[in-house]
Scaffold this active site. Structure first.
Site, PDB file in Angstrom:
ATOM      1  CG  HIS A 119      37.344  36.282  39.197  1.00  0.00           C
ATOM      2  ND1 HIS A 119      36.058  36.751  39.244  1.00  0.00           N
ATOM      3  CD2 HIS A 119      37.375  35.358  38.205  1.00  0.00           C
ATOM      4  CE1 HIS A 119      35.334  36.145  38.296  1.00  0.00           C
ATOM      5  NE2 HIS A 119      36.115  35.300  37.669  1.00  0.00           N
ATOM      6  CG  ASP A 169      35.569  31.089  38.631  1.00  0.00           C
ATOM      7  OD1 ASP A 169      34.790  31.399  37.731  1.00  0.00           O
ATOM      8  OD2 ASP A 169      36.746  31.492  38.714  1.00  0.00           O
ATOM      9  CG  ASP A 183      36.950  36.026  34.059  1.00  0.00           C
ATOM     10  OD1 ASP A 183      37.626  36.414  33.085  1.00  0.00           O
ATOM     11  OD2 ASP A 183      36.963  34.859  34.469  1.00  0.00           O
TER      12      ASP A 183
END
Length: 276
Positions: A16, A18, A127
Site C-alpha cells: 500500500h 502513500d 485504506d
C-alpha cells in the site's frame, strides 16, 4: 467454514503506497524505485510470483520517470499477469473530491493500466476512510463485478463479503477485509513457520464466517515483496489438515465467492466500529 471442503488460502502479496505522508514524496519515491527494481527481478526469476501494486497506476509513472529503461520489463510482467495495476490512477479520499473526479480518476487509471499491459477491474480501495454511497453505481457502470474494502464497514456486516447497493439500485459483490489489508504482512519464509501463521490467520477470520476459500493479504504500507515467499508457500501447502496455500492474484480469490447468499448493505460506508 464447511468441514467437507478443503480450505484454500489465497496469499496475495501487495503493497500500500502513500506517495507522500510521514516523509517527503522524493523520500518515498526512492523506496518505490527499490521496490519496483526488486519486484521486476523477482517476477522474472520466479514465474509463480504475483503482486498487487495497490490498485493505482501513478506508481508506474513515478518509477518510469527514474527508470525509463525498465518500461519493457514492467509491461512484460503486467501482461503475464504477475503484477496487477489499476483501476485507479491514484487512490482517492472519496469525501474530499467530487463525483466527477472519482470517475475521471478511474478512467485515467484504467487507460494507463491498459497501456502498460492490462488493468485490474476490481473496485479496490484498501485504506480509504469510508466509502460514498454511489460507488457501486460507478463500478457497475464500468463493468466491474467485484469491489474490496476495509474501513467503513458496519458491525451489521459479519461476513467476508456482502452485496453493496447504491441509491439507484446498482449492486456489486464486495469482499470485506475485516482483519485489514495487513493481516498477512511479513509472513515467515520457512514452511513450518508459515504453516503456524496460516493457522493463526484461519482462526482470526472465523468471526467473519469464511467460505472454504480464505484471503490473506501479504503486505502493508510501503513494504517490499518477500523474495523467499513462493518456496515457503509450496512447502507449507497441505501441512495444516490438508489446507492448500497458494500465491494468487486478488481476482483469483474474488472469483471463488458465491454470487448469492450474502448480507446486503445499501448506501455509504462510514462506520468506525472496526477501523478508524
Amino acid at each position: 467454514m464447511p468441514d467437507s471442503a478443503p480450505t484454500t488460502v489465497y496469499v496475495v502479496p501487495h503493497t500500500h503506497w502513500d506517495r507522500e505522508w510521514y516523509a517527503t514524496f522524493e523520500t518515498f519515491r526512492a523506496q518505490l524505485v527499490e521496490l519496483w527494481d526488486q519486484l521486476l527481478a523477482l517476477t522474472e526469476a520466479d514465474p509463480d510470483f504475483r503482486f498487487l501494486m495497490d490498485g493505482q497506476t501513478v506508481v508506474i509513472d513515478d518509477y518510469l520517470e527514474v527508470r525509463p529503461q525498465a518500461r519493457a520489463r514492467l509491461e512484460g510482467a503486467i501482461r503475464r499477469g504477475q503484477i496487477q495495476v489499476g483501476p485507479w490512477y491514484t487512490l482517492p479520499d472519496e469525501f474530499l473530491v467530487s463525483g466527477e473526479t472519482l470517475l475521471r480518476d478511474l478512467q485515467r487509471g484504467i487507460a494507463a493500466a491498459e497501456a502498460h499491459g492490462g488493468s485490474m477491474r476490481v473496485g479496490y480501495l484498501p485504506d480509504s476512510f469510508g466509502h460514498a454511497a454511489q460507488m457501486p453505481q460507478l463500478y457497475h457502470q464500468l463493468g466491474f463485478r467485484y469491489a474490496a474494502v476495509w474501513r467503513g464497514v458496519p458491525l451489521e456486516i459479519d461476513r467476508v463479503a456482502f452485496s453493496w447497493e447504491a441509491p439507484d439500485g446498482s449492486r456489486i459483490l464486495t469482499a470485506y477485509m475485516g482483519n485489514s489489508y495487513a493481516q498477512g504482512v511479513d509472513l515467515p519464509t520457512d514452511p513450518a513457520g508459515l504453516t503456524a501463521r496460516v493457522a493463526s490467520a484461519l482462526e482470526a477470520i472465523q468471526p467473519f464466517r469464511p467460505t472454504a476459500n480464505v484471503l490473506l493479504m501479504n503486505g502493508n504500507d510501503h513494504v517490499l515483496p518477500q523474495a523467499a515467499l513462493s518456496a515457503a508457500v509450496r512447502g507449507a501447502s497441505g501441512r495444516l489438515n490438508g489446507t492448500i496455500v497458494r500465491l494468487a492474484r486478488l481476482d483469483d480469490y474474488l472469483a471463488t465467492l458465491p454470487a448469492d447468499g450474502w448480507p446486503r448493505w445499501r448506501g455509504e460506508l462510514r462506520s468506525s466500529a472496526r477501523a478508524n
